[in-house]
Design an enzyme around this catalytic site. Structure first.
Site, mmCIF file in Angstrom:
data_model
loop_
_atom_site.group_PDB
_atom_site.id
_atom_site.type_symbol
_atom_site.label_atom_id
_atom_site.label_comp_id
_atom_site.label_asym_id
_atom_site.label_seq_id
_atom_site.Cartn_x
_atom_site.Cartn_y
_atom_site.Cartn_z
ATOM 1 N N SER A 156 0.732 -1.026 -0.068
ATOM 2 C CA SER A 156 -0.169 -0.444 -0.046
ATOM 3 C C SER A 156 1.025 1.132 -0.056
ATOM 4 O O SER A 156 0.694 2.226 -0.722
ATOM 5 C CB SER A 156 -1.356 0.297 1.311
ATOM 6 O OG SER A 156 0.046 -0.117 2.392
ATOM 7 N N ASP A 157 1.656 1.192 1.076
ATOM 8 C CA ASP A 157 2.354 2.476 1.047
ATOM 9 C C ASP A 157 3.293 2.850 0.006
ATOM 10 O O ASP A 157 4.329 3.922 -0.610
ATOM 11 C CB ASP A 157 3.552 3.237 2.183
ATOM 12 C CG ASP A 157 4.720 1.573 2.804
ATOM 13 O OD1 ASP A 157 3.963 0.939 1.937
ATOM 14 O OD2 ASP A 157 4.870 1.402 4.136
ATOM 15 N N THR A 158 4.076 1.587 -0.526
ATOM 16 C CA THR A 158 5.286 1.807 -2.216
ATOM 17 C C THR A 158 4.251 1.837 -2.976
ATOM 18 O O THR A 158 4.882 2.780 -3.764
ATOM 19 C CB THR A 158 5.843 0.867 -1.966
ATOM 20 O OG1 THR A 158 5.900 -0.438 -0.907
ATOM 21 C CG2 THR A 158 7.316 0.102 -3.040
ATOM 22 N N GLU A 179 3.596 6.300 -2.497
ATOM 23 C CA GLU A 179 4.145 6.619 -2.632
ATOM 24 C C GLU A 179 5.397 6.072 -4.032
ATOM 25 O O GLU A 179 5.855 7.627 -4.211
ATOM 26 C CB GLU A 179 5.632 5.977 -1.435
ATOM 27 C CG GLU A 179 5.604 6.019 0.171
ATOM 28 C CD GLU A 179 5.113 8.165 0.553
ATOM 29 O OE1 GLU A 179 5.355 8.766 -0.327
ATOM 30 O OE2 GLU A 179 4.677 7.372 1.793
#
Length: 721
Positions: free
Chosen positions: A450-452, A455
């Site tokens: 999710s965060d990769t 970002e």
């Protein structure tokens, strides 16, 4: 790269090889492998600056005078960091620290009787020697106290790689292991590996039933609902346990049986020691529920298990192993299951099979060489993660305006363009949708994070919004990324790591690992949630018409989660780096994106007050990995560049009105900068599963650049104190 730790008094007692013969190869998918070449090949292919840096050689860079302004310091920092960009546009990282990974690769080679690649044995020995604790043992990570798990696994590695039992390093390690009670006190994963090596009896391993994979998917505790790393580790463990597979006895195995235990091996009743765990290892004790279930399962395995059901269970487990292998081109989600799957394939298909040969080759992707020796990384790299943050730092700091840096940005954007996942995985492997996502490492591994994804999406949007760069990732592909993200919100309104939570946190009652916390299911995290919020905010500016109402609703709900997760003292707990400063940087960023600042938001005010209460006299901040272990803010001896950057970024996000404490921190960052533009590595920055520290050495570079540039934009490019 400066070594975290080198012990010349010990390393000189073993074989030394010429480090200048290592070369870093990058494949078309961004995969990173080290190769030990001949002197003739080395002459034709001189070491690059990046290779010199990673291997610890002098870069012979010009010395700069101290920066006079924050932006000049940021520019100096990137002038250094840009030299480490690899030809395909990404930045590489050792991603080291855990001391229970290298054993898997070494055991896989040994069990399968596969020769170790040139240079591996002496470099792995060097790494382990350099990271021995003063008492002779090893911990669960390089900064941890000696444990039975770390000491037993790495002792066996040294013996397999040729170290004599009488060598001083082996003797001290064995003595420490015996002081801790011997390998009988290994946690579950250690017992599994020792049983696979025929140095422990399978009767002494708590049950890992492959039949669980035969259960209907709707059952709440079905392994398909576990956190993906755990289910993909216990999948091959279950296959091995179900078949009771182990390597044949040889002279070394017989010696290890004598060396690892305080008691005589043949006198040990291993079944009595399933739950024998050394106190120094035990982080997450078994619950009574788990112990009772294990007792029932043991009776089932001993007296009731029909052979046909065992065959069905192991067959289903192996089918899922093959699905994981094929969907990741044998990279697997991480190094632990990569090594375990390699062993399973060896036993099932044999050493000459294409699948086994592919597995052995893929293990190279996890190996890394640095001044201390060769290690096994926490993944097959940080390619997408590091490149995304570097691009954001260049844009947010304003350094993108420098003509000299624009080619770097273009190459990095091209790399992210190539790394977006454009195909869906095949088979029923319980994986979350990956179409449109970005992985943590590279497209070969291919798992949605999710965060990769967030970002990388944000980095692409920031760069493609600038006039001088191509729009390589088109609108349909950007929308696919948003679709992936929008489907990942949990019921508690936060976002987890790889996929939405599939069952309740009560599953932690069945956590069998003993050394890790919060591993059984997906949890929501302020860090991941903030990454999503900021990416969706950036997307609505770039493509305002697409799913606008859903996006706004998702953001509002996510903000509610972030506010809810603030502790009474104003802090947030960070689960993926150390610790409260890291979480504060993200949480304050999400609130700032909604126009909530110190002056109008009590949550931001409390966050600032918490951070300022932790600022040290030199202007910096400091956090130890023990903060993650205990949940209590804990400092190291000195201020740290990375945590200082995170704390400053949080204060800047909140628009804290008094510039003096912020400026004091900025001065610390500038004063800590070396004459070549870099910053020194002092301590590990990352964490996972609450108890394992791991290094992100590039954090000190691009987060410092980001913070210095952001300060200059918001507060002015000057100092008043």
């Amino acid at each position: 790269m400066e070594a975290c730790r080198v012990r010349p008094e010990l390393s000189k007692t073993v074989e030394q090889i010429d480090k200048s013969l290592w070369r870093l190869n990058i494949d078309s998918a961004g995969g990173e492998t080290w190769e030990y070449v001949t002197k003739e090949e080395a002459e034709k292919r001189p070491l690059t600056i990046a290779e010199k840096y990673f291997l610890g050689f002098d870069l012979d860079l010009p010395k700069r005078p101290p920066a006079k302004t924050p932006l000049e310091s940021a520019e100096y920092g990137y002038e250094f960091f840009r030299r480490l960009q690899l030809p395909d546009g990404h930045w590489a990282s050792p991603y080291e620290g855990p001391m229970f990974l290298i054993c898997g690769a070494v055991f896989a080679f040994y069990i399968s009787q596969t020769p170790f690649p040139k240079g591996w044995a002496p470099e792995i020995i060097q790494y382990l020697i350099n990271h021995t604790n003063d008492d002779g043992g090893w911990g669960i990570h390089t900064e941890g106290v000696s444990t039975v798990f770390g000491t037993s696994m790495n002792y066996v590695v040294l013996r397999i790689l040729g170290m004599d039992a009488g060598h001083p390093v082996a003797t001290r390690a064995r003595n420490r292991l015996h002081e801790l009670g011997g390998a009988i006190g290994c946690p579950h994963w250690g017992k599994f590996w020792l049983a696979t090596l025929n140095c422990y009896d399978w009767d002494g391993v708590n049950p890992i039933p492959p039949e669980l994979w035969l259960l209907p998917d709707w059952i709440p505790f079905h392994p398909g609902k576990w956190w993906c790393h755990v289910r993909l580790v216990y999948l091959p463990m279950g296959y091995m346990y179900g078949e009771r597979l182990k390597c044949p006895k040889d002279s070394l195995i017989m010696q290890l049986r004598k060396e690892l235990y305080v008691e005589n091996y043949d006198s040990i009743n291993f079944a009595d020691h399933r739950n024998t765990i050394s106190d120094v290892d035990l982080y997450f004790p078994h619950t009574q529920i788990l112990d009772r279930l294990n007792w029932i399962l043991e009776k089932y395995f001993t007296y009731l298990r029909p052979s046909w059901l065992k065959k069905l269970g192991t067959r289903r487990a192996y089918e899922l192993i093959k699905i994981e292998d094929q969907n990741t081109d044998y990279s697997c989600i991480g190094p632990v299951n990569a090594a375990m799957n390699t062993v399973c394939v060896y036993f099932h298909e044999g050493p000459s099979s294409k699948a086994f040969q592919k597995h052995i080759q893929r293990l190279h992707d996890f190996m890394w060489v640095q001044p201390e020796g060769m290690l096994m990384r926490g993944t097959n790299g940080l390619q997408v993660w590091e490149t995304s943050f570097t691009l954001q730092a260049l844009v947010e700091s304003g350094l993108y305006e420098k003509e000299a840096f624009k080619p770097d940005i273009a190459k990095a954007l091209e790399f992210l363009d190539r790394q977006q996942i454009r195909t869906q995985y095949e088979g029923s492997g319980y994986r979350y949708n990956s179409l449109g996502a970005w992985p943590f490492s590279n497209i070969t591994q291919g798992y949605t994070v999710s965060d990769t994804t967030s970002e990388a999406l944000r980095a692409v949007l920031l760069v493609q919004s600038l006039p001088d760069f191509e729009k390589l990732v088109d609108i349909p592909r950007l929308r696919l990324s948003v679709d992936v993200i929008l489907g990942m919100q949990n019921e508690n309104l936060g976002f987890a790591s790889y996929e939405p939570a599939r069952t309740g946190e009560w599953m932690e009652l069945l956590n069998p690992a003993e050394v890790f916390g919060n591993i059984m299911v997906e949890y929501s995290y302020p860090e991941c949630t903030t990454s999503v919020i900021l990416a969706l905010r950036a997307f609505t500016k770039y493509d305002p018409g697409y799913r606008r109402d859903e996006i706004e609703n998702t953001i509002e709900n996510a903000l509610e989660y972030v506010v809810k997760m603030q502790r009474p003292d104003g802090s947030w707990y960070g689960s993926w780096a150390i610790c409260f400063t890291y979480a504060a940087m993200f949480a304050t960023g999400s609130l700032a994106s909604a126009g909530r600042y110190y002056e109008n938001c009590p949550v931001q005010k409390k966050a600032c007050e918490f951070l300022l209460s932790k600022q040290r006299p030199d202007g910096g901040w400091s956090e130890s990995y023990m903060a993650c272990v205990t949940g209590v803010y804990t400092e190291t001896e000195s201020s740290l560049v990375t945590q200082t950057g995170w704390a400053l970024d949080a204060l800047i996000n909140a628009k804290y009105p008094d510039r003096k404490p912020i400026e004091k921190g900025i001065k610390f960052l500038m004063a800590s900068q070396k004459s070549d533009g870099s910053w020194q590595q002092k301590s590990m920055e990352g964490i996972f599963n609450k108890n394992v520290a791991i290094a992100y050495p590039n954090y000190k570079l691009y987060f410092s650049i980001y913070t210095l540039g952001k300060f200059a934009k918001q507060y002015g490019n000057y100092l008043t104190i």
